[in-house]
Design a protein around this motif. Sequence first.
Motif, PDB file in Angstrom:
ATOM      1  N   ASN A 256       1.086  -1.062  -0.536  1.00  0.00           N
ATOM      2  CA  ASN A 256       0.328   0.200  -0.011  1.00  0.00           C
ATOM      3  C   ASN A 256       1.138   1.060  -0.072  1.00  0.00           C
ATOM      4  OD1 ASN A 256      -2.338  -1.323  -0.100  1.00  0.00           O
ATOM      5  ND2 ASN A 256      -1.759  -1.483   2.242  1.00  0.00           N
ATOM      6  N   SER A 257       1.876   1.034  -0.289  1.00  0.00           N
ATOM      7  CA  SER A 257       2.849   2.576  -1.016  1.00  0.00           C
ATOM      8  C   SER A 257       2.143   3.640  -1.278  1.00  0.00           C
ATOM      9  CB  SER A 257       4.214   2.003  -0.740  1.00  0.00           C
ATOM     10  OG  SER A 257       4.833   2.954  -1.514  1.00  0.00           O
ATOM     11  N   PRO A 258       2.360   4.499  -0.695  1.00  0.00           N
ATOM     12  CA  PRO A 258       1.863   5.914  -1.706  1.00  0.00           C
ATOM     13  C   PRO A 258       2.691   6.475  -3.123  1.00  0.00           C
ATOM     14  CG  PRO A 258       2.679   6.654   0.764  1.00  0.00           C
ATOM     15  CD  PRO A 258       2.974   5.287   0.526  1.00  0.00           C
ATOM     16  N   GLN A 259       4.002   6.043  -3.130  1.00  0.00           N
ATOM     17  CA  GLN A 259       4.644   5.909  -4.754  1.00  0.00           C
ATOM     18  C   GLN A 259       4.065   4.947  -4.905  1.00  0.00           C
ATOM     19  OE1 GLN A 259       6.139   5.417  -1.940  1.00  0.00           O
ATOM     20  NE2 GLN A 259       6.917   8.135  -1.347  1.00  0.00           N
ATOM     21  N   ARG A 260       3.304   3.708  -5.062  1.00  0.00           N
ATOM     22  CA  ARG A 260       2.768   3.092  -6.165  1.00  0.00           C
ATOM     23  C   ARG A 260       1.563   3.512  -6.705  1.00  0.00           C
ATOM     24  NH1 ARG A 260       3.273  -2.142  -6.236  1.00  0.00           N
ATOM     25  NH2 ARG A 260       4.070  -2.304  -4.559  1.00  0.00           N
ATOM     26  N   PRO A 261       1.523   3.492  -8.388  1.00  0.00           N
ATOM     27  CA  PRO A 261       0.384   4.396  -8.853  1.00  0.00           C
ATOM     28  C   PRO A 261      -0.947   3.286  -8.537  1.00  0.00           C
ATOM     29  CG  PRO A 261       1.658   3.258 -10.552  1.00  0.00           C
ATOM     30  CD  PRO A 261       2.653   2.824  -9.084  1.00  0.00           C
ATOM     31  N   GLN A 262      -2.263   4.212  -9.253  1.00  0.00           N
ATOM     32  CA  GLN A 262      -3.296   3.741  -9.040  1.00  0.00           C
ATOM     33  C   GLN A 262      -3.590   2.400  -9.848  1.00  0.00           C
ATOM     34  OE1 GLN A 262      -6.665   6.989  -9.745  1.00  0.00           O
ATOM     35  NE2 GLN A 262      -8.176   5.772  -7.555  1.00  0.00           N
ATOM     36  N   ARG A 263      -4.394   1.218  -9.763  1.00  0.00           N
ATOM     37  CA  ARG A 263      -4.628   0.545 -10.133  1.00  0.00           C
ATOM     38  C   ARG A 263      -5.241   0.815 -11.602  1.00  0.00           C
ATOM     39  NH1 ARG A 263      -6.244  -5.326  -7.971  1.00  0.00           N
ATOM     40  NH2 ARG A 263      -7.936  -5.381  -9.173  1.00  0.00           N
ATOM     41  N   LEU A 264      -4.779   0.306 -12.379  1.00  0.00           N
ATOM     42  CA  LEU A 264      -5.283   0.691 -13.593  1.00  0.00           C
ATOM     43  C   LEU A 264      -7.043   0.982 -13.830  1.00  0.00           C
ATOM     44  CD1 LEU A 264      -2.777  -0.072 -16.164  1.00  0.00           C
ATOM     45  CD2 LEU A 264      -3.608   1.783 -16.471  1.00  0.00           C
ATOM     46  N   ASP A 265      -7.088  -0.235 -13.469  1.00  0.00           N
ATOM     47  CA  ASP A 265      -9.116  -0.397 -13.880  1.00  0.00           C
ATOM     48  C   ASP A 265     -10.212   0.218 -12.796  1.00  0.00           C
ATOM     49  OD1 ASP A 265      -8.293  -1.708 -11.435  1.00  0.00           O
ATOM     50  OD2 ASP A 265      -9.475  -3.306 -11.521  1.00  0.00           O
ATOM     51  N   VAL A 266      -9.402   0.865 -11.486  1.00  0.00           N
ATOM     52  CA  VAL A 266     -10.035   2.024 -11.050  1.00  0.00           C
ATOM     53  C   VAL A 266      -9.876   3.394 -11.109  1.00  0.00           C
ATOM     54  CG1 VAL A 266      -9.939   3.110  -8.600  1.00  0.00           C
ATOM     55  CG2 VAL A 266      -9.984   0.602  -8.579  1.00  0.00           C
ATOM     56  N   ARG A 267      -8.411   3.395 -12.229  1.00  0.00           N
ATOM     57  CA  ARG A 267      -8.121   4.554 -12.784  1.00  0.00           C
ATOM     58  C   ARG A 267      -9.223   5.262 -14.190  1.00  0.00           C
ATOM     59  NH1 ARG A 267      -2.626   6.743 -14.828  1.00  0.00           N
ATOM     60  NH2 ARG A 267      -3.444   9.209 -15.480  1.00  0.00           N
ATOM     61  N   LEU A 268      -9.679   3.719 -14.845  1.00  0.00           N
ATOM     62  CA  LEU A 268     -10.206   3.896 -15.881  1.00  0.00           C
ATOM     63  C   LEU A 268     -11.519   3.975 -15.945  1.00  0.00           C
ATOM     64  CD1 LEU A 268     -10.037   3.455 -18.893  1.00  0.00           C
ATOM     65  CD2 LEU A 268     -10.332   1.115 -18.614  1.00  0.00           C
ATOM     66  N   ALA A 269     -12.173   4.061 -14.187  1.00  0.00           N
ATOM     67  CA  ALA A 269     -13.477   3.775 -14.127  1.00  0.00           C
ATOM     68  C   ALA A 269     -13.586   4.898 -13.912  1.00  0.00           C
ATOM     69  CB  ALA A 269     -13.940   2.856 -12.961  1.00  0.00           C
ATOM     70  N   GLN A 270     -12.607   5.704 -13.058  1.00  0.00           N
ATOM     71  CA  GLN A 270     -12.943   6.975 -12.340  1.00  0.00           C
ATOM     72  C   GLN A 270     -13.342   7.966 -14.017  1.00  0.00           C
ATOM     73  OE1 GLN A 270      -9.883   7.731  -9.775  1.00  0.00           O
ATOM     74  NE2 GLN A 270     -11.324   6.912  -8.009  1.00  0.00           N
ATOM     75  N   GLU A 271     -11.713   7.329 -14.674  1.00  0.00           N
ATOM     76  CA  GLU A 271     -11.733   8.415 -15.889  1.00  0.00           C
ATOM     77  C   GLU A 271     -13.009   8.054 -16.837  1.00  0.00           C
ATOM     78  OE1 GLU A 271      -9.776  10.981 -16.700  1.00  0.00           O
ATOM     79  OE2 GLU A 271      -8.211  10.943 -14.849  1.00  0.00           O
ATOM     80  N   ARG A 272     -13.527   6.899 -17.313  1.00  0.00           N
ATOM     81  CA  ARG A 272     -14.688   7.608 -17.421  1.00  0.00           C
ATOM     82  C   ARG A 272     -16.246   8.241 -16.686  1.00  0.00           C
ATOM     83  NH1 ARG A 272     -14.489   0.726 -18.574  1.00  0.00           N
ATOM     84  NH2 ARG A 272     -13.256   0.741 -20.733  1.00  0.00           N
ATOM     85  N   TRP A 273     -16.288   8.045 -15.720  1.00  0.00           N
ATOM     86  CA  TRP A 273     -17.333   8.913 -14.602  1.00  0.00           C
ATOM     87  C   TRP A 273     -16.392  10.248 -15.195  1.00  0.00           C
ATOM     88  CZ3 TRP A 273     -16.415  10.397  -9.401  1.00  0.00           C
ATOM     89  CH2 TRP A 273     -17.039  11.176  -8.501  1.00  0.00           C
TER      90      TRP A 273
END
Length: 447
Positions: A256-273
Amino acid sequence: MKLILLTGSLLLLSGCTGMPSAPLTDAAYLPVTTHSSAAETGAIFRLAPGETLQQSDAVQIALQQHPAIRAMFADAQSGAALRAKAASLPVPVFGFERVHAPELEIVRSISLGLWELILWPQRRQQEQALQLQARLQLTSELTQRIAAVRLAWVDAVAAQEQWHYAQQVEQAAAAAGELATAMKARGNLNALKALRYQQGAGEARLLRTQAEQRALATREALWQAMGLDAESAKAFPLPERLPDLPQQAMTDAQLNSPQRPQRLDVRLAQERWQTARLQAGLSRVESIADIGLRAKRGDSQGWEVEIALPLWDGGALQRQAAQSGVEAARQQALAVTLQAASEQRVTYAAYLQSYDAARQYRDDLIPARRKISDEMLLRYNAMQISVFELLADAREQRMMVTAAIDALANFWRADAALQASLTGAPLNVSISPLNRNTGSAAAEASH
């Protein structure tokens, strides 16, 4: 003249809104730089003499040379161009009329969708959001390909190592069977025990055949995942064994490191929103009216404006549909976020369990098995046990090593699944041994 200058300016601006030069993938999620073709890299990947194909090498070869991945890049470039084209400035339309009414009259006109021109900045913003979605989608597909290559490499190396150990088990069982046959012929062994050793030799041959077939199948699966044919694959020999177990498993803090990028599926769903929200805002404006502008020049000159009158539909249905789409995208983003968190917890638990199992084999079971074998050898040298018992112990030791290979392979499968889960391209990985009938071949030796 002013109309000509305006038209020229619009055409120039339209030419400046071509396909963007942004990369097609998000490099933060990929282990190596990707290219749409091997020609862009300048050279084909090759191993140095004496080197073997490592997991990272297999990934790099697949990204550079796999035809399906090249096709993915070509499709992405085509889609990016079409999206940029759809969001470009509206094109002016030139009209020419030659009529007799009753005298010859020639009318030249230029018309332009004024409403489209006014809304062009919003359309451009929407196009950029769609380009970002496409980039994330392509990155997600590539990470799934990378995870599949990693998994195929683990399976191929583990199956090859299992095959080598199966050959050793077969040799030991064959030696025991031949010795039992010879002793039975001399009357030093009864028929029942001789048959058991012969049966053990036959089962060992069967297991070796099965291990050889698995090694061939997993090797072919790896070549297919890398995009290689049989001739090209000869230049990439596999290592003899899997990498050693890491000294320490990945911790929860690293996970759960803050430097790790956000998961692709979560980010993609947010971008679709967010894109749905942009589309809803654009729909609210588009649903009100449509304005066109036309300039004419002939025997008489002037200009006219065309405005669509929403007499039958005031745009309420269009606005309602857009707003419902925003709510659906928002709820979908929430659902993906919840599913991603649960999936990551399950994958991490499987990773820890497989690490503990492999470490137990490495630190406890294998050393204990070796001490037992040393004791059996001492007893044989002291003539306290027969050669059959020594051969049976040797087979059991090899079976224990085979189970340890299974445990180590399971860990690296779980590691590949965890890495894929962290990027948002989950793998459906079954953590189960390659060799399900490991211990049956030598069971008769102890009877």
